[in-house]
Structures are given as structure tokens and as C-alpha cells.
Scaffold this motif. Structure first.
Motif, short mmCIF file in Angstrom:
data_model
loop_
_atom_site.label_atom_id
_atom_site.label_comp_id
_atom_site.label_asym_id
_atom_site.label_seq_id
_atom_site.Cartn_x
_atom_site.Cartn_y
_atom_site.Cartn_z
N TRP A 40 1.92 -14.44 -0.20
CA TRP A 40 1.07 -15.59 -0.53
C TRP A 40 1.70 -16.56 -1.50
O TRP A 40 1.09 -17.55 -1.85
CB TRP A 40 -0.28 -15.11 -1.07
N GLN A 41 2.92 -16.31 -1.93
CA GLN A 41 3.60 -17.29 -2.77
C GLN A 41 3.92 -18.49 -1.89
O GLN A 41 3.10 -18.88 -1.09
CB GLN A 41 4.85 -16.68 -3.39
N GLU A 42 5.06 -19.04 -2.01
CA GLU A 42 5.45 -20.15 -1.13
C GLU A 42 5.57 -19.63 0.29
O GLU A 42 6.08 -18.55 0.52
CB GLU A 42 6.79 -20.72 -1.58
N ALA B 59 6.61 -20.23 4.50
CA ALA B 59 7.74 -20.74 5.27
C ALA B 59 7.29 -20.96 6.70
O ALA B 59 6.24 -20.47 7.12
CB ALA B 59 8.90 -19.75 5.22
N ALA B 60 8.09 -21.69 7.46
CA ALA B 60 7.77 -21.90 8.87
C ALA B 60 7.73 -20.56 9.61
O ALA B 60 6.88 -20.33 10.47
CB ALA B 60 8.80 -22.83 9.50
N VAL B 61 8.66 -19.67 9.25
CA VAL B 61 8.68 -18.31 9.81
C VAL B 61 8.75 -17.33 8.65
O VAL B 61 9.66 -17.40 7.82
CB VAL B 61 9.89 -18.09 10.74
N THR B 62 7.76 -16.44 8.59
CA THR B 62 7.77 -15.36 7.61
C THR B 62 7.92 -14.06 8.37
O THR B 62 7.13 -13.76 9.25
CB THR B 62 6.48 -15.33 6.78
N VAL B 63 8.95 -13.31 8.02
CA VAL B 63 9.21 -12.01 8.64
C VAL B 63 8.90 -10.95 7.59
O VAL B 63 9.49 -10.95 6.52
CB VAL B 63 10.68 -11.88 9.10
N VAL B 64 7.96 -10.06 7.91
CA VAL B 64 7.65 -8.96 7.01
C VAL B 64 8.31 -7.71 7.60
O VAL B 64 7.94 -7.25 8.67
CB VAL B 64 6.13 -8.75 6.84
N ASP B 65 9.30 -7.20 6.87
CA ASP B 65 10.06 -6.04 7.32
C ASP B 65 9.39 -4.78 6.80
O ASP B 65 9.43 -4.48 5.61
CB ASP B 65 11.51 -6.14 6.82
N LEU B 66 8.75 -4.05 7.71
CA LEU B 66 8.05 -2.81 7.37
C LEU B 66 8.84 -1.57 7.74
O LEU B 66 8.30 -0.47 7.73
CB LEU B 66 6.68 -2.79 8.07
N SER B 67 10.12 -1.74 8.07
CA SER B 67 10.91 -0.60 8.53
C SER B 67 11.08 0.47 7.47
O SER B 67 11.31 1.64 7.80
CB SER B 67 12.27 -1.06 9.07
N GLY B 68 10.92 0.13 6.20
CA GLY B 68 11.03 1.11 5.13
C GLY B 68 9.69 1.59 4.61
O GLY B 68 9.61 2.28 3.60
N VAL B 69 8.61 1.25 5.31
CA VAL B 69 7.27 1.64 4.88
C VAL B 69 6.93 3.00 5.49
O VAL B 69 7.05 3.20 6.69
CB VAL B 69 6.23 0.57 5.27
N THR B 70 6.50 3.91 4.64
CA THR B 70 6.16 5.26 5.10
C THR B 70 4.66 5.47 5.27
O THR B 70 4.26 6.42 5.92
CB THR B 70 6.71 6.30 4.10
N LEU B 71 3.86 4.59 4.67
CA LEU B 71 2.40 4.69 4.82
C LEU B 71 1.85 3.27 4.79
O LEU B 71 2.20 2.48 3.93
CB LEU B 71 1.79 5.48 3.65
N LEU B 72 1.01 2.98 5.76
CA LEU B 72 0.34 1.67 5.82
C LEU B 72 -1.15 1.93 5.92
O LEU B 72 -1.67 2.27 6.98
CB LEU B 72 0.84 0.86 7.02
N GLY B 73 -1.84 1.81 4.80
CA GLY B 73 -3.27 2.06 4.74
C GLY B 73 -4.08 0.84 5.15
O GLY B 73 -3.54 -0.23 5.47
N ALA B 74 -5.38 1.00 5.11
CA ALA B 74 -6.28 -0.08 5.49
C ALA B 74 -6.08 -1.33 4.64
O ALA B 74 -6.14 -2.45 5.15
CB ALA B 74 -7.73 0.39 5.40
N ALA B 75 -5.80 -1.15 3.36
CA ALA B 75 -5.58 -2.31 2.49
C ALA B 75 -4.33 -3.08 2.94
O ALA B 75 -4.32 -4.31 2.94
CB ALA B 75 -5.41 -1.86 1.04
N GLY B 76 -3.30 -2.38 3.37
CA GLY B 76 -2.10 -3.04 3.87
C GLY B 76 -2.35 -3.77 5.18
O GLY B 76 -1.85 -4.88 5.39
#
Length: 132
Positions: free
Chosen positions: A53-55, A57-74
Motif C-alpha cells: 500500500w505504499q507507492e 506501480a503499473a505492475v506489482t508482483v507479490v512473490d509468495l514463493s518463500g511463504v510457508t503459511l498464508l492465513g485468512a488475514a493474508g
């Protein structure tokens, strides 16, 4: 004047940083990469929210390859980031290799509301004009 260095919010921030690391980078003009490593849950989600939510961009890529848990808040934070990207005329793309996080995302986003990639390199090679 009191300091919040040891108050409840400082403790929460420290706990979040212990389970999630989030970095922002700009590989080229108009592109933002947010890389998350660790667990995204109710304790750590604010780190992801701040990064997306900071600045924008035209394309924002969120790299989740290192995420081990993605809860409801995520999941909610990613939905908010996708909504903001659409409203501002940008794109939100996710890097999610096949692992449990991809299962959670496929259940949350059964339609292709957000373009997904198996690797960050693949996302960076993609054409933003191609709906995928």
C-alpha cells in the motif's frame, strides 16, 4: 514524553518481524516486486499491507514463493491489494509455486482475478498488456 519502544505495539511489531520478512524492489520503471518470506497471518499481515500500500506501480508482483503459511488475514490483504491495483489502473500479479499456499489461493480466487506465475523470473518476463 513516553516511548512506545517496549509497549504492546512494539511487541507486536517485533513478533511480526520474527515470522515474516518483506522487501520491496523496483526491477525497472513502473514495476514493483514485493517479496515475502515466512508466515503471513494476523500477527504479521501488516508488514505485507504496508509493502503493497505504499507507492503503487503499473505492475506489482507479490512473490509468495518463500511463504510457508498464508492465513485468512493474508488472503484479505492480497484481495485488498488486487482491488487497489484495479482501481488505480495497475496490475497485481502473484508468484506462487506449487505448494500449500497455492492451494489456499486457488480456493480463495477460483476465478482468474489475479494473474499467477510459478517463478519471479517468469513474472518479470511477462507482458503487462497480455491478460494471461
Amino acid at each position: 514524553m513516553s516511548s512506545d519502544r517496549h509497549g504492546p505495539s512494539a511487541v507486536r511489531r517485533q513478533a511480526a518481524k520474527e515470522i515474516l520478512a518483506v522487501e520491496r524492489s523496483e526491477p525497472r520503471p513502473g514495476w514493483l516486486v514485493v517479496t515475502a518470506v515466512g508466515e503471513i497471518d494476523a500477527v504479521s499481515v501488516r508488514l505485507l499491507q504496508r509493502a503493497t500500500w505504499q507507492e503503487t506501480a503499473a505492475v506489482t508482483v507479490v512473490d509468495l514463493s518463500g511463504v510457508t503459511l498464508l492465513g485468512a488475514a493474508g488472503l484479505r490483504a492480497l484481495a485488498q491489494a488486487a482491488w487497489r491495483a484495479r482501481v488505480e489502473g495497475g496490475r497485481l500479479w502473484l508468484v506462487v509455486p506449487p505448494h500449500p499456499v497455492s492451494v489456499a489461493l486457488s480456493m480463495f480466487w477460483p476465478g482468474e482475478r489475479v494473474r499467477g506465475f510459478a517463478t519471479l523470473a517468469e513474472a518479470l518476463r511477462a507482458d503487462p498488456g497480455d491478460p494471461g
